[in-house]
Each structure stands twice: as structure tokens, then as C-alpha cells.
Write an enzyme that holds these catalytic residues in place. Structure first.
Site, short mmCIF file in Angstrom:
data_model
loop_
_atom_site.label_atom_id
_atom_site.label_comp_id
_atom_site.label_asym_id
_atom_site.label_seq_id
_atom_site.Cartn_x
_atom_site.Cartn_y
_atom_site.Cartn_z
N GLY A 45 33.31 6.90 70.19
CA GLY A 45 34.54 6.81 70.97
C GLY A 45 35.53 5.91 70.27
O GLY A 45 35.14 4.99 69.54
N GLN A 50 42.85 0.75 68.62
CA GLN A 50 41.89 0.32 67.60
C GLN A 50 42.33 0.73 66.19
O GLN A 50 41.74 0.28 65.20
CB GLN A 50 40.50 0.89 67.88
CG GLN A 50 39.87 0.34 69.16
CD GLN A 50 38.51 0.94 69.38
OE1 GLN A 50 38.38 1.98 70.02
NE2 GLN A 50 37.48 0.30 68.85
N CYS A 95 31.10 -1.64 69.76
CA CYS A 95 32.50 -1.26 69.60
C CYS A 95 32.86 -1.31 68.12
O CYS A 95 32.48 -2.26 67.43
CB CYS A 95 33.38 -2.24 70.39
SG CYS A 95 35.15 -1.90 70.27
N LEU A 96 33.57 -0.30 67.64
CA LEU A 96 33.98 -0.30 66.23
C LEU A 96 34.85 -1.50 65.89
O LEU A 96 34.90 -1.92 64.74
CB LEU A 96 34.73 1.01 65.91
CG LEU A 96 33.88 2.26 65.80
CD1 LEU A 96 34.76 3.49 65.60
CD2 LEU A 96 32.88 2.15 64.66
N HIS A 137 34.77 2.33 78.75
CA HIS A 137 34.92 1.41 77.60
C HIS A 137 36.26 1.68 76.89
O HIS A 137 37.02 0.75 76.62
CB HIS A 137 33.74 1.61 76.64
CG HIS A 137 33.83 0.83 75.38
ND1 HIS A 137 32.95 -0.20 75.06
CD2 HIS A 137 34.69 0.91 74.32
CE1 HIS A 137 33.28 -0.71 73.89
NE2 HIS A 137 34.33 -0.05 73.41
N GLU A 138 36.55 2.95 76.62
CA GLU A 138 37.78 3.30 75.89
C GLU A 138 39.02 3.06 76.76
O GLU A 138 40.06 2.63 76.26
CB GLU A 138 37.74 4.75 75.40
CG GLU A 138 36.60 5.09 74.46
CD GLU A 138 36.43 4.13 73.29
OE1 GLU A 138 37.41 3.47 72.89
OE2 GLU A 138 35.29 4.02 72.79
N HIS A 141 40.23 -0.45 76.56
CA HIS A 141 41.04 -0.74 75.37
C HIS A 141 42.53 -0.51 75.66
O HIS A 141 43.39 -1.21 75.12
CB HIS A 141 40.63 0.17 74.20
CG HIS A 141 39.43 -0.31 73.43
ND1 HIS A 141 39.41 -1.50 72.74
CD2 HIS A 141 38.22 0.27 73.21
CE1 HIS A 141 38.24 -1.64 72.14
NE2 HIS A 141 37.49 -0.58 72.42
#
Ligand code: QAP
Ligand code: CO
Length: 173
Positions: A45, A50, A95-96, A137-138, A141
């Protein structure tokens, strides 16, 4: 489009993303580039912030039971809104933008989301399991919230300690 992943503690991750008004070629280019960088980094995701674009855009590509991650399963969400939620669940998230750190986070078990696709068509999706967790989660952001913000005080301190240790290691290598 050449994108790179913005990593904690970069303040850009704290920006609030703006609603998308134009479903044009620029949006499509952003979505395509996000897919490529997400796959390149072994992500499931990714939110536009990001990659330093403060737009209400996110993509999800949850692996199947056989661990395959075909592009057919890609979900693109523009301007998502949770209109219903039910239950609670705990999952060890990563998370990236916070590489190599994983910790348990409490989320809703299932969610119903209204969103637009890349052409501006309105959609509704009911999700549970890993997809539901990834959506939440996304979507965090888009509000400038990271999963580490949702940890208990003790776990957050553990993260900060670990983070400082890794930074020092990087500096000395
Ligand atoms: C968000 O996370 C998410 O630390 C997506 O070294 C989290 O794609 C969705 C990743 C939990 C569902 C459940 C993280 C890759 C990828 C790392 C990701 C890393 C390499 C994280
Ligand atoms: Co993330």
C-alpha cells in the site's frame, strides 16, 4: 515521473492531503508511477504523500494466499471516506516511510469506504482482513498520521530508541 519515498522523520509526512478535483492525465501518471515505486520497494500500500504529493490518493495491492501480487488486484482510491466501521482487530504493521520497524496497531475490523476511481466515478467498497487494515493505514497518511502515532507511550518510546540506534549505525557506516 521520477518518484522517491519520503521517510520518517521528514515533516512532509505530516502534511494534510488535498482533495483531488481533476481526474486528468497528470493524476493517471502519478498513479502509475506510485504503483511502480510501491512494487519496487515490496510494498502492499502507498499514499501519495509518501512520494511527496499532498493529494488524497492511495493505492493498495494486497498479496493473495499464494503470495502472488498480480496488478489485477490493484485498488486505486481517490478522495476516500470511511462511511461505516465495525469491530476491532490488531495487526503488526509496517510502512515504506518507516522502514524496518513493525509494531501491533489496533484498527477497525471491517470498513465501508466511499471513494472515486481514476476517472472520477464514485465507488463503494466493503473491506475486512488485511485490506481493511491497509485502507485505514493509507487513509491515515492523508491526514498526516503514521502508524507509530497509534502506539502506546511505551511502544512509541521503544520505536524512538530503535530509530536513533539505526540512524547512528547509518552515520557510522
Ligand atoms: C501499509 O505497508 C500496511 O519496513 C503498507 O523494509 C501495513 O507496504 C498495510 C515495507 C500493514 C497493511 C498492513 C515496509 C517494505 C512495506 C518495510 C507496506 C520494509 C519494506 C510496507
Ligand atoms: Co504507511
Amino acid at each position: 515521473m521520477n518518484l522517491s519515498i519520503v521517510e520518517y522523520p521528514d515533516r512532509r509526512l505530516r502534511e494534510k492531503s488535498l482533495k483531488v478535483e481533476r481526474f486528468d492525465a497528470d493524476l493517471h501518471k502519478l498513479l502509475d508511477a506510485m504503483y511502480h515505486i510501491m512494487i519496487e520497494h515490496n510494498g502492499i500500500g502507498l499514499a501519495a504523500i509518501q512520494v511527496a504529493h499532498a493529494k488524497q490518493v492511495l493505492i493498495l495491492n494486497i498479496p493473495q494466499e499464494d503470495d502472488e501480487q498480480p496488478k489485477d488486484n490493484l485498488i486505486e482510491m481517490i478522495n476516500p471516506v470511511i462511511v461505516y466501521h465495525e469491530g476491532e482487530t490488531v495487526y503488526q504493521e509496517g510502512c515504506l516511510s518507516v522502514p524496518s520497524f513493525y509494531e501491533d496497531v489496533i484498527r477497525y475490523e471491517s470498513v465501508t469506504v466511499n471513494f472515486q476511481d481514476r476517472d472520477g466515478n464514485t465507488k463503494t467498497l466493503e473491506a475486512n482482513g488485511l485490506l481493511s487494515i491497509a485502507i485505514q493505514h493509507e487513509m491515515d497518511h492523508l491526514k498526516g498520521i503514521l502508524f507509530i502515532d497509534k502506539l502506546s507511550y511505551a511502544r512509541r518510546k521503544k520505536f524512538e530508541k530503535e530509530f536513533k540506534r539505526v540512524q547512528k549505525e547509518k552515520k557510522n557506516s
